[in-house]
Design a protein around this motif. Structure first.
Motif, PDB file in Angstrom:
ATOM      1  N   UNK A   5       0.889  -1.070  -0.086  1.00 55.46           N
ATOM      2  CA  UNK A   5      -0.130  -0.015   0.153  1.00 55.46           C
ATOM      3  C   UNK A   5       1.002   1.317   0.136  1.00 55.46           C
ATOM      4  N   UNK A   6       0.298   2.458  -0.347  1.00 58.35           N
ATOM      5  CA  UNK A   6       1.073   3.580  -0.374  1.00 58.35           C
ATOM      6  C   UNK A   6       0.688   4.490   1.046  1.00 58.35           C
ATOM      7  N   UNK A   7      -0.285   3.884   1.777  1.00 62.87           N
ATOM      8  CA  UNK A   7      -0.588   4.601   3.109  1.00 62.87           C
ATOM      9  C   UNK A   7      -0.973   3.485   4.155  1.00 62.87           C
ATOM     10  N   UNK A   8      -0.523   3.558   5.113  1.00 56.64           N
ATOM     11  CA  UNK A   8      -0.410   2.785   6.487  1.00 56.64           C
ATOM     12  C   UNK A   8      -1.143   3.410   7.655  1.00 56.64           C
ATOM     13  N   UNK A   9      -1.642   2.689   8.631  1.00 54.20           N
ATOM     14  CA  UNK A   9      -1.972   3.439   9.988  1.00 54.20           C
ATOM     15  C   UNK A   9      -0.612   3.519  10.867  1.00 54.20           C
ATOM     16  N   UNK A  10       0.151   2.756  10.811  1.00 49.70           N
ATOM     17  CA  UNK A  10       1.431   2.710  11.656  1.00 49.70           C
ATOM     18  C   UNK A  10       2.658   2.389  10.503  1.00 49.70           C
ATOM     19  N   UNK A  11       3.486   3.200  10.530  1.00 49.35           N
ATOM     20  CA  UNK A  11       4.842   3.000   9.782  1.00 49.35           C
ATOM     21  C   UNK A  11       6.039   2.985  10.779  1.00 49.35           C
ATOM     22  N   UNK A  27      -0.104  -3.832  15.701  1.00 49.88           N
ATOM     23  CA  UNK A  27      -0.854  -4.781  14.676  1.00 49.88           C
ATOM     24  C   UNK A  27      -1.659  -5.594  15.636  1.00 49.88           C
ATOM     25  N   UNK A  28      -1.327  -5.803  16.819  1.00 50.31           N
ATOM     26  CA  UNK A  28      -2.319  -6.567  17.750  1.00 50.31           C
ATOM     27  C   UNK A  28      -3.450  -5.659  18.028  1.00 50.31           C
ATOM     28  N   UNK A  29      -3.171  -4.118  18.021  1.00 49.30           N
ATOM     29  CA  UNK A  29      -4.388  -3.475  18.445  1.00 49.30           C
ATOM     30  C   UNK A  29      -5.156  -2.905  17.132  1.00 49.30           C
ATOM     31  N   UNK A 447       9.862   0.872  25.481  1.00 47.06           N
ATOM     32  CA  UNK A 447       9.556   2.038  24.865  1.00 47.06           C
ATOM     33  C   UNK A 447       8.902   1.568  23.611  1.00 47.06           C
ATOM     34  N   UNK A 448       9.450   0.043  22.888  1.00 46.77           N
ATOM     35  CA  UNK A 448       8.693  -0.577  21.823  1.00 46.77           C
ATOM     36  C   UNK A 448       7.291  -0.526  22.269  1.00 46.77           C
ATOM     37  N   UNK A 449       6.981  -1.256  23.408  1.00 45.09           N
ATOM     38  CA  UNK A 449       5.478  -1.350  23.573  1.00 45.09           C
ATOM     39  C   UNK A 449       4.763  -0.329  23.805  1.00 45.09           C
ATOM     40  N   UNK A 450       5.324   0.764  24.382  1.00 38.57           N
ATOM     41  CA  UNK A 450       4.466   2.099  24.520  1.00 38.57           C
ATOM     42  C   UNK A 450       4.252   2.748  23.225  1.00 38.57           C
ATOM     43  N   UNK A 451       5.381   3.140  22.406  1.00 33.40           N
ATOM     44  CA  UNK A 451       5.367   3.362  21.086  1.00 33.40           C
ATOM     45  C   UNK A 451       4.324   2.859  20.055  1.00 33.40           C
ATOM     46  N   UNK A 452       4.383   1.455  20.184  1.00 32.08           N
ATOM     47  CA  UNK A 452       3.492   0.909  19.237  1.00 32.08           C
ATOM     48  C   UNK A 452       2.114   1.099  19.775  1.00 32.08           C
ATOM     49  N   UNK A 453       1.877   1.104  21.060  1.00 32.23           N
ATOM     50  CA  UNK A 453       0.513   1.220  21.693  1.00 32.23           C
ATOM     51  C   UNK A 453      -0.033   2.530  21.179  1.00 32.23           C
ATOM     52  N   UNK A 454       0.642   3.525  21.639  1.00 27.78           N
ATOM     53  CA  UNK A 454       0.371   4.795  21.457  1.00 27.78           C
ATOM     54  C   UNK A 454       0.120   5.243  19.874  1.00 27.78           C
ATOM     55  N   UNK A 455       1.046   4.689  19.062  1.00 24.84           N
ATOM     56  CA  UNK A 455       0.866   5.005  17.504  1.00 24.84           C
ATOM     57  C   UNK A 455      -0.562   4.499  16.763  1.00 24.84           C
ATOM     58  N   UNK A 456      -0.839   3.238  17.560  1.00 23.38           N
ATOM     59  CA  UNK A 456      -1.924   2.541  16.844  1.00 23.38           C
ATOM     60  C   UNK A 456      -3.094   3.365  17.502  1.00 23.38           C
ATOM     61  N   UNK A 457      -3.017   3.719  18.626  1.00 19.48           N
ATOM     62  CA  UNK A 457      -4.437   4.512  19.506  1.00 19.48           C
ATOM     63  C   UNK A 457      -4.596   5.840  18.538  1.00 19.48           C
ATOM     64  N   UNK A 458      -3.421   6.580  18.155  1.00 29.35           N
ATOM     65  CA  UNK A 458      -3.437   7.744  17.488  1.00 29.35           C
ATOM     66  C   UNK A 458      -3.873   7.527  16.015  1.00 29.35           C
ATOM     67  N   UNK A 459      -3.681   6.410  15.355  1.00 26.50           N
ATOM     68  CA  UNK A 459      -4.115   6.204  13.990  1.00 26.50           C
ATOM     69  C   UNK A 459      -5.342   5.690  13.965  1.00 26.50           C
ATOM     70  N   UNK A 460      -5.792   4.947  15.082  1.00 22.46           N
ATOM     71  CA  UNK A 460      -7.128   4.466  14.867  1.00 22.46           C
ATOM     72  C   UNK A 460      -8.254   5.362  15.632  1.00 22.46           C
ATOM     73  N   UNK A 461      -7.937   6.468  16.153  1.00 24.54           N
ATOM     74  CA  UNK A 461      -8.586   7.578  16.673  1.00 24.54           C
ATOM     75  C   UNK A 461      -9.166   6.895  17.999  1.00 24.54           C
ATOM     76  N   UNK A 462      -8.122   6.434  18.885  1.00 28.50           N
ATOM     77  CA  UNK A 462      -8.777   5.857  20.037  1.00 28.50           C
ATOM     78  C   UNK A 462      -8.409   6.732  21.196  1.00 28.50           C
TER      79      UNK A 462
END
Length: 462
Positions: A5-11, A27-29, A447-462
């Protein structure tokens, strides 16, 4: 390179432990995730490939760990190595969140083993990966791919489009990829000798790089140039004394020399220059790279006798061996008379005591310009062995400042709404100087766990 794809939720940029964990958590989120690894598949994983363990806080036995390692002790250990140069809020958060690290990894296929003995002293504090860092990486990559994380290799980020602190897109060569949220996990700049020389001067030419040759700091430089707030100093790093015969890059853990506390260390003038028995090796091994860097020609030599053989993990290269100190000196290029005097003076200064390498035994020298405070035994049982040492840089501490949510802070006082950072690229928030065995992997995990969780929440508007 062609992405699905050209666009992702989290890169995510960076395929070491921190980036992988961020990608997995996102991805788990439920996020659509793409991970870009700058190295080829054969060298994937950054410096994680060379790791052996992480240091988690725990109350009571945990998996392969014995006893208790509580926050008070962990914090005291961290303060002793950093001399207080740390962000206390982020550091204590790292320690507390590390209690979940082992179980999190085990649930995703990573296996652990009991620690080895010798000079490590880590049976209670550090959880060792069965098969080392490569096994950890293989397990996490398998898990990420099962979750649908799209992984690309040889995908070094060449530019990033950031507007008013907000991530828009990035380029890998001529290919542009956009995302709602971006996780920077691309490591430090330790493999960039020219950048090291900016901080250290020409002596950096004599440094060896223990880790990946792909950590050149390109992404870090891009982020700093785009207005990220810098954290840490350019000459602070995880630097250990490694075998001088190690390759320029990628020598890894097997080139480290772990017998310093069991003998003496001399420079090219056959002079001792620091207390070899100051503290347990996991709390002091990371100062020896800097100590050797301060010596003439950035060279030193550790000398042991037969009593020390078998009491430490041997490096990949065999020692230089001789039946006399004078003969040993000739073999390693030192003045025989000077080394004989240093050894004789040292032997004469050793005080009586009960040697016990499993504890700070207080067996010391007296009357020397540089005394040894623990584990001081005479060097008098031939054959004698020597390992020549060079500074070995593992990773640098200069990075980007982050918040408790792993959000990248901007130099203008704001924070990026959708750029997060994890791993070595932000480790300087916790490590202002010094090092504690296993804490680099702990920082990356937390910080990997925190960054992944926060990035997913932002991308998915949570």
């Amino acid at each position: 390179m062609k992405t699905r794809f050209d666009h992702y939720d989290v890169l995510v940029a960076g395929g070491g432990q921190a980036g992988l964990i961020a990608a997995i958590v996102a991805a788990e989120k439920g996020a659509r995730v793409c991970l870009l690894e700058g190295a080829p598949r054969t060298h994937r994983g950054g410096n994680t490939r060379h790791t052996r363990n992480l240091r988690p806080m725990h109350i009571g036995p945990l998996s392969v760990l014995s006893g208790t390692y509580d926050e008070a002790e962990y914090w005291d250990d961290l303060m002793r190595v950093t001399k207080g140069k740390t962000n206390e809020t982020l550091a204590r958060m790292t320690l507390r969140n590390s209690t979940e690290a082992v179980a999190w990894l085990e649930q995703r296929g990573v296996q652990f083993q009991p620690p080895l003995g010798g000079t490590l002293h880590l049976g209670r504090t550090n959880a060792f990966f069965m098969g080392g860092g490569k096994q950890l990486l293989n397990a996490l990559y398998r898990h990420a791919e099962k979750l649908g994380v799209e992984v690309h290799y040889d995908a070094m980020v060449s530019s990033v489009d950031i507007a008013d602190g907000e991530f828009k897109s990035l380029q890998v060569g001529e290919h542009t990829i956009s995302a709602k949220a971006f996780v920077a996990a691309g490591g430090g700049f330790e493999a960039n000798i020219e950048w090291l020389k900016e901080a250290w001067g020409d002596i950096a030419e004599n440094f060896l790089i223990r880790g990946t040759p792909y950590n050149r700091g390109d992404l870090l430089r891009i982020l700093l140039d785009a207005g990220a707030q810098q954290i840490g100093e350019p000459n602070q790093c995880h630097a250990v004394a490694i075998d001088g015969r190690a390759p320029k890059f990628d020598g890894g853990i097997c080139t480290r020399v772990d017998c310093v506390s069991l003998g003496i260390v001399v420079n090219k003038n056959a002079e001792r220059f620091y207390d070899e028995g100051e503290d347990f090796w996991p709390k002091r091994y990371a100062i020896w790279g800097r100590l050797v860097a301060d010596q003439p020609d950035q060279v030193a030599h550790v000398i042991i006798d037969q009593k020390a053989r078998g009491a430490f993990m041997p490096p990949v290269f065999p020692p230089v061996v001789a039946n006399t100190i004078g003969e040993l000196a000739e073999k390693i290029g030192l003045d025989p008379a000077a080394l004989e005097k240093t050894v004789n003076d040292y032997n004469a200064s050793v005080q009586p005591g009960q040697f016990d390498h499993t504890e700070l035994d207080g067996v010391h020298t007296n009357g020397l310009a540089v005394n040894k405070t623990n584990w001081a035994r005479t060097l008098d049982h031939p054959p004698y062995s020597a390992y020549s040492l060079r500074p070995g840089i593992t990773f640098t501490y200069l990075g980007v400042e982050v918040s408790e949510k792993a959000q990248m802070q901007m130099a203008n006082g704001t924070e990026s709404p959708n750029i997060f950072a994890a791993g070595e690229i932000m480790a300087g928030n916790v490590l202002g100087q010094g090092y504690l065995a296993g804490i680099g992997m702990t920082i990356g995990n937390v910080f990997g766990r925190i960054a992944g969780s926060e990035a997913a929440d932002y991308a998915l508007n949570r």
